[in-house]
Design a protein around this motif. Structure first.
Motif, PDB file in Angstrom:
ATOM      1  N   MET A   1      53.061  48.301  47.993  1.00 22.96           N
ATOM      2  CA  MET A   1      53.286  47.045  47.264  1.00 22.96           C
ATOM      3  C   MET A   1      51.963  46.367  46.916  1.00 22.96           C
ATOM      4  O   MET A   1      51.883  45.617  45.979  1.00 22.96           O
ATOM      5  CB  MET A   1      54.184  46.120  48.091  1.00 22.96           C
ATOM      6  N   VAL A   2      50.903  46.658  47.707  1.00 20.78           N
ATOM      7  CA  VAL A   2      49.575  46.132  47.390  1.00 20.78           C
ATOM      8  C   VAL A   2      48.829  47.233  46.646  1.00 20.78           C
ATOM      9  O   VAL A   2      48.895  48.389  47.030  1.00 20.78           O
ATOM     10  CB  VAL A   2      48.812  45.769  48.680  1.00 20.78           C
TER      11      VAL A   2
ATOM     12  N   GLU B   1      43.228  49.005  45.139  1.00 18.52           N
ATOM     13  CA  GLU B   1      41.955  48.271  45.219  1.00 18.52           C
ATOM     14  C   GLU B   1      41.999  47.288  46.387  1.00 18.52           C
ATOM     15  O   GLU B   1      41.048  47.183  47.161  1.00 18.52           O
ATOM     16  CB  GLU B   1      41.680  47.498  43.922  1.00 18.52           C
ATOM     17  N   ILE B   2      43.120  46.538  46.516  1.00 26.67           N
ATOM     18  CA  ILE B   2      43.223  45.553  47.594  1.00 26.67           C
ATOM     19  C   ILE B   2      43.379  46.282  48.923  1.00 26.67           C
ATOM     20  O   ILE B   2      42.801  45.878  49.941  1.00 26.67           O
ATOM     21  CB  ILE B   2      44.390  44.582  47.328  1.00 26.67           C
TER      22      ILE B   2
ATOM     23  N   ARG C   1      42.075  49.091  49.772  1.00 28.11           N
ATOM     24  CA  ARG C   1      40.758  49.576  50.186  1.00 28.11           C
ATOM     25  C   ARG C   1      39.905  48.422  50.710  1.00 28.11           C
ATOM     26  O   ARG C   1      39.184  48.576  51.690  1.00 28.11           O
ATOM     27  CB  ARG C   1      40.084  50.257  48.988  1.00 28.11           C
ATOM     28  N   LEU C   2      40.016  47.267  50.065  1.00 25.35           N
ATOM     29  CA  LEU C   2      39.285  46.075  50.501  1.00 25.35           C
ATOM     30  C   LEU C   2      39.716  45.690  51.913  1.00 25.35           C
ATOM     31  O   LEU C   2      38.879  45.441  52.790  1.00 25.35           O
ATOM     32  CB  LEU C   2      39.585  44.932  49.511  1.00 25.35           C
ATOM     33  N   ILE C   3      41.024  45.703  52.162  1.00 20.61           N
ATOM     34  CA  ILE C   3      41.554  45.363  53.487  1.00 20.61           C
ATOM     35  C   ILE C   3      41.034  46.362  54.518  1.00 20.61           C
ATOM     36  O   ILE C   3      40.580  45.984  55.599  1.00 20.61           O
ATOM     37  CB  ILE C   3      43.098  45.369  53.478  1.00 20.61           C
TER      38      ILE C   3
ATOM     39  N   ARG D   1      43.667  41.374  56.220  1.00 18.27           N
ATOM     40  CA  ARG D   1      44.575  41.113  55.101  1.00 18.27           C
ATOM     41  C   ARG D   1      44.438  39.670  54.623  1.00 18.27           C
ATOM     42  O   ARG D   1      44.362  39.403  53.432  1.00 18.27           O
ATOM     43  CB  ARG D   1      46.005  41.397  55.561  1.00 18.27           C
TER      44      ARG D   1
ATOM     45  N   LEU E   1      31.803  48.331  50.766  1.00 16.75           N
ATOM     46  CA  LEU E   1      32.506  47.041  50.743  1.00 16.75           C
ATOM     47  C   LEU E   1      32.053  46.206  49.540  1.00 16.75           C
ATOM     48  O   LEU E   1      32.875  45.575  48.867  1.00 16.75           O
ATOM     49  CB  LEU E   1      32.296  46.289  52.058  1.00 16.75           C
TER      50      LEU E   1
ATOM     51  N   ALA F   1      33.850  47.691  46.673  1.00 18.12           N
ATOM     52  CA  ALA F   1      35.288  47.379  46.681  1.00 18.12           C
ATOM     53  C   ALA F   1      35.526  45.940  46.236  1.00 18.12           C
ATOM     54  O   ALA F   1      36.492  45.644  45.519  1.00 18.12           O
ATOM     55  CB  ALA F   1      35.864  47.607  48.085  1.00 18.12           C
TER      56      ALA F   1
ATOM     57  N   TRP G   1      53.616  38.870  50.479  1.00 20.16           N
ATOM     58  CA  TRP G   1      53.329  40.143  51.165  1.00 20.16           C
ATOM     59  C   TRP G   1      54.155  40.246  52.448  1.00 20.16           C
ATOM     60  O   TRP G   1      54.640  41.321  52.796  1.00 20.16           O
ATOM     61  CB  TRP G   1      51.844  40.259  51.488  1.00 20.16           C
TER      62      TRP G   1
END
Lengths: 197, 197
Positions: A1-2, A5-6, A8-10, A25, B42, B45, B91
């Motif tokens: 659902m995410v 890109e997000i 990978r950032l998390i 998150r 990072l 990202a 989320w």
């Protein structure tokens, strides 16, 4: 659902100390929410740090100048060499404002379990530095843990034939510390090292 | 003693939720220590997220596609519209896997103290969406706080003349929750909403 890109950032944020999967998150969301004021400046600050910050070849500190500002500062006392585990410990020493000598950053501690040997910590190079005629005292400021003290003893042994005095940080009651909250080892050490009032 | 580049990195990191000044310093150090494996990926990202992640113009979710994957998914039930405070709440709903409708993200809650009014939360636009013939039910999933419930009541009042049923999340004992650790308000709500066993 995410999106990936997000995701990978998390995943990368969760590798920072102090951030678990849940707070990573929340951090990622905050970053995306504050795109202009936080996400873009932080990405730029990281890129700049990656580009400019180097490890000092003399002491192992991080800085944008080579050698680092501490090694290059002629007002720092070259007769005092303080051995610390890592740059975090160096920064902690610097925050006190009470040490005016120079440093040697080991980048770890001896650990048979983790396969960290003397060569990984550059101890031969440290002994070489200690042979410099300018150095009069080596302060072993490794942590007061088993590995920290094992490392300190190893270094002390190898400094035995250098013309330097080898010292260590005192053990005792932390300033502001209550006895009731201290472990027995610290109280015993403080008692043994008691001073005339 | 720390260069301005690292100082700026620490300062920006300390604005992430969950990182205070002390842990931001530790995080900055970890980043510089792991330049290749953490700092550079990072930074990349973050730059990619800043470049690609957009706010969905329909629901307010974050995604790299416009409208977001949830709004664009024909399998999602267009008759259910769930109103949440922010993307973090969206989320959290999605993680349950038990909601198959669509969302409206408010981006905050009504707050006289912080000067947040209905126009800041796009409530007129939300009412407009609820007027769509496809929408049968609006679920007010704002938090169970004073501001959350004030916001829910305000929205419910403005949905009064729409042909939708307006519902809210149930209050009660959290799954796995022990009564001894719960506040009186939750226990009272759970008691009032008690069901036949």
């Amino acid at each position: 659902m995410v999106g990936p890109e997000i995701e990978r950032l998390i995943q990368l944020l969760s590798r920072l100390p102090g951030l678990g999967p849940r707070s990573a998150r929340r951090a990622a969301l905050r970053l995306v929410e504050r795109r202009e004021s936080l996400l873009i400046p932080l990405a730029a600050a990281m890129a700049e740090a990656a580009d400019k910050v180097k490890t000092c070849p003399v002491c192992g500190n991080f800085d944008t100048v080579t050698p680092c500002a501490i090694c290059a500062d002629p007002r720092r006392d070259a007769s005092l060499l303080c051995v610390v585990e890592d740059v975090a410990a160096l920064w902690a020493m610097e925050r006190t404002g009470s040490f005016k000598g120079r440093y040697a950053v080991l980048g770890g501690l001896l650990s048979a379990l983790d396969g960290v040997g003397p060569e990984d910590l550059g101890i031969a190079r440290l002994v070489e530095r200690a042979r410099d005629a300018a150095v009069a005292e080596v302060i072993l400021a490794t942590p007061a843990t088993v590995e920290g003290q094992t490392t300190a003893h190893y270094i002390a042994d190898h400094l035995a034939d250098c013309a330097v005095s080898v010292t260590g940080l005192a053990h005792g009651v932390p300033v502001g510390g209550e006895l009731d909250h201290l472990d027995e080892g610290t109280i015993t050490a403080a008692l043994r090292a008691r001073r005339r009032f």
